[in-house]
Design an enzyme around this catalytic site. Sequence first.
Site, PDB file in Angstrom:
ATOM      1  N   PRO A  77       0.837  -1.210   0.000  1.00 32.08           N
ATOM      2  CG  PRO A  77      -0.128  -1.104   2.124  1.00 32.08           C
ATOM      3  CD  PRO A  77       0.686  -1.977   1.242  1.00 32.08           C
ATOM      4  CD  GLU A  78       3.648   3.481  -3.349  1.00 29.76           C
ATOM      5  OE1 GLU A  78       3.961   4.541  -2.781  1.00 29.76           O
ATOM      6  OE2 GLU A  78       4.437   2.795  -4.003  1.00 29.76           O
TER       7      GLU A  78
END
Length: 291
Positions: free
Chosen positions: A2-3
């Site tokens: 996840p960014e």
Amino acid sequence: MPELPEVETVRRGLEPAMVGARLSAIEQRRPDLRFPFPERFAERLTGRRVEALSRRAKYLVAELDSDDALIMHLGMSGRFRVERDGEAAQLGEFHHEHGRESAHDHVVFRLTNGATVTYNDTRRFGFMDLVPRAGLAGCRHFAGMGLEPLGNALSGETIARLFAGKRTPLKAALLDQRLIAGLGNIYVCEALFRASLDPRAPAGSLADAAGGPTGQAELLAGVIRDVLVEAIDAGGSTLRDHAQTDGSLGYFQHAFRVYDREGEPCPVCAAPVRRIVQSGRSTFYCETCQA
Ligand code: ZN
């Protein structure tokens, strides 16, 4: 992995389920994730009210009505699921890289508003920690961390100040978490493309002789915010438009202009997108537009 925009989307999905409610029961199903859980983890959370849920870089921070703040990091594969009164909340459809077997449900939070929030993590690179609420910015996770790319602190001026005199490539400087925190490979590639900046150029080239911002520094500050906000909006519209029955909060797919598009035409000039490796990571860019 996840960014930052995905972490922010998860935060927005969790906020209505958690903030203002009390944690009535905590099930901690293993002694550790990436790191051991803090001592008396469930006991310190039980009965506490969640006063706020914020985000710093890629960390979620739940402030409790005690002296503690609960810090949560999704690692590589962490995700949350929200259910209410046994019914899955309508929170959105996300791109799933892994299965969601309950064997990987590691922490279950039950709240007094009827919501159940479950943390699932197949690879267990995520973690949870409790740190003192006072002096949060100086806690072991946030001390030395660079500025928040979505906050007001990011400007052409701050970029120039952070990068002045640096010969390291722009790409590496933007990924340096001690300078700007929470920018990952995807959004750095996208921002450099939008600002028409060569990822191999020295970071110091964004400061003028007096250490002030060049026009490119001003432009870069703006496009960093744009790429992040657009991705968060895409996550938000996924939440609204594609209500999913299982309440999962995790990953979504988003259209990129250069990232992971090696050999495909540049959306501006149609030259093939190039891939090079910088500091062990792939950089995608257009040789023509980013000269
Ligand atoms: Zn191009």
